[in-house]
Design an enzyme around this catalytic site. Structure first.
Site, short mmCIF file in Angstrom:
data_model
loop_
_atom_site.label_atom_id
_atom_site.label_comp_id
_atom_site.label_asym_id
_atom_site.label_seq_id
_atom_site.Cartn_x
_atom_site.Cartn_y
_atom_site.Cartn_z
N CYS A 1 0.83 -1.20 0.00
CA CYS A 1 0.00 0.00 0.00
C CYS A 1 0.87 1.26 0.00
O CYS A 1 1.55 1.53 -0.98
CB CYS A 1 -0.99 -0.04 1.17
SG CYS A 1 -2.40 1.08 0.97
N HIS B 1 -3.60 -5.54 1.15
CA HIS B 1 -3.34 -5.86 2.55
C HIS B 1 -3.76 -7.30 2.82
O HIS B 1 -4.74 -7.79 2.24
CB HIS B 1 -4.14 -4.94 3.47
CG HIS B 1 -3.67 -3.53 3.50
ND1 HIS B 1 -2.49 -3.14 4.09
CD2 HIS B 1 -4.23 -2.39 2.99
CE1 HIS B 1 -2.34 -1.84 3.97
NE2 HIS B 1 -3.38 -1.35 3.29
#
Length: 489
Positions: A338, A435
């Site tokens: 991310c 994630h």
């Protein structure tokens, strides 16, 4: 409405999240339809939860996601209606019922609470429908009486919703008698009447040695004690939510592979590393500011960030960019997740000033990609497949910005039918927006095998489930759960 009981602490980090999760699992084992609830949370470790009646997902604290797992129910945005995600020392992003509501400095947020209480009570009513029991987690401490007039997290909520309170004291940090007795002393009478008893958490050794302490607390407060909980070793196997735990993750035992994780100032979703920590042959070291990335690390993982540009600038201030370059020259591997993925590129641009006043920052240059921050936030659970190892993945996305460039021609995964991520030409650096990447056991085993670790691939989700069962069993042994459930109303 369902019956309810609330755990509030004498301070932060007294173990409320784990205790609520354990009580939720214990109640589930007793055949109750139980749900978790936390009116207000502050954490950059977020999870994606369903928004009833809508496509897509919304954000809740990772702790409430874990508690939903303990209950055996799907996470809902109503389990954590207000989530604060710190972006700076003085301000946070405010997420209300799963969606970004705005930005607020600490002083402005206090004025915002009157509006937010309506959202809290709305979620409270919706969550309780069809449940037998709701177990509520407070935030911080009710003893912060300077915040009481506008409180929505502790007694402000408990008195409005008429939920009885169990006070949690942490004996491991010392001064627990004074903490419990002092809380009793300074609470206004209206709040004091909400407390139906207390429990002591994190006791090391023979719990009967605290019998005199219980007698002293009872003498000062008149509150009954629901029990003394020993140090719960199984809690170390659960996903982490609060960043205070990072102070305890700066060193570990030497193992086959060392993974270095720079402790970013606005680190987010660092529980992405928990499955790696669960592997017996892997040592995960969180490196605090002011320390160098260890030269003997085989892998560096740059985790998520709530403020990518700010963390990128401090990454350089700490000299970690030089350490990372040296790591690459030694043939080391790098993974960015991310915000960490965004940092690995050539540049990060924020033309709308979403993260702050700095509109552009040079990236670390390990991937030939660029990122542009966009106002629309991506929040969704995702199914994926690893293109590196042809294995299934699952996880979630919570990010601003889009990333593109030549290295995206070597994607990491197919995510919701679209290519995601980028890989360097030599295959030793890659970044992804997914994630939960390391939570896939088969992928993790093959990835670690490529780094020389044999026999990896523990059943991570099974470990979490077994830890919850163990904690529930410990609470059944050391707490009077019958009395706690009787006190619920």
């Amino acid at each position: 409405m369902a019956r309810a009981i609330m755990l509030q602490g004498t301070g932060s980090d007294v173990g409320k999240t784990v205790l609520v999760a354990g009580l939720c699992r214990a109640a589930k084992k007793r055949g109750l339809n139980v749900r978790p609830f936390k009116p207000q949370n502050m954490s950059n470790n977020a999870a994606v939860a369903d928004i009833p009646g809508e496509d897509g997902g919304g954000e809740i604290g990772r702790g409430q996601w874990l508690q939903a797992v303990a209950c055996g129910v799907a996470p809902s945005i109503h389990m954590n209606p207000v989530l604060l995600k710190p972006q700076s020392d003085v301000g946070s992003q405010v997420v209300v019922q799963g969606k970004v509501f705005g930005q607020a400095k600490a002083r402005d947020y206090q004025a915002m609470k009157a509006h937010l209480m309506g959202a809290v009570l709305d979620s409270w009513e919706k969550l309780g429908q069809g449940a037998d029991l709701v177990i509520v987690e407070g935030a911080g401490s009710p003893a912060e009486i300077n915040l009481r007039p506008r409180d929505i997290a502790n007694m402000g909520f408990a008195t409005r919703a008429n939920v009885p309170v169990v006070l949690v004291g942490d004996i491991d940090r010392g001064g627990v008698i004074a903490s419990v007795a002092g809380t009793h002393l300074i609470l206004p009478e209206e709040d004091r009447r909400m407390v139906v008893g207390y429990l002591i958490n994190k006791f090391r050794g023979d719990v009967t040695l605290f019998d005199d302490g219980i007698e002293a607390i009872n003498r000062f407060t008149g509150w009954p004690c629901f029990g003394v909980v020993p140090w719960l070793k199984a809690a170390a196997l659960l996903p982490s939510e609060d960043s205070v735990i990072l102070e305890r993750l700066t060193a570990g035992e030497e193992r086959a592979l060392k993974v270095a994780v720079p402790m970013l100032g606005r680190i987010a979703n660092f529980d992405d590393l928990d499955p790696l920590r669960a592997e017996p042959q892997v040592e995960v070291v969180f490196v605090p500011p002011g320390r160098r990335l260890p030269a003997d690390a085989g892998l560096v993982v740059i985790p998520g960030s709530k403020s990518t540009i700010a963390d990128l600038l401090t990454f350089r201030e700490n000299g970690w960019d030089s350490d990372l370059a040296a790591h690459r020259r030694r043939g080391g591997h790098v993974v960015g997740i991310c915000g960490g993925y965004q940092m690995l590129g050539r540049v990060v641009r924020d033309p709308h000033g979403i993260e702050g006043s700095v509109k552009e920052a040079e990236g670390l240059g390990l991937l030939d990609v660029e990122t542009v921050m966009e106002p629309e936030k991506t929040v969704r659970n995702s199914t994926a497949r690893s293109l590196h190892f042809d294995t299934p993945l699952e996880g979630y996305e919570i990010h601003l910005g889009a990333t593109a460039g030549p290295d995206c021609m070597r994607p990491v995964a197919v995510l919701n039918d679209n290519n995601d991520g980028a890989t360097s030409a030599d295959g030793k650096v890659f970044g992804t927006y997914l994630h939960g990447l390391f939570g896939a056991d088969t992928f993790r085993a093959r990835f670690l095998e490529s780094l020389g670790v044999k026999g990896a691939g523990v059943d991570y989700r099974g470990e979490v489930e077994r830890a919850l069962d163990d904690i529930a069993e410990q609470l059944e042994t050391h707490l009077d759960i019958d009395a706690i459930l009787t006190a619920a109303r």
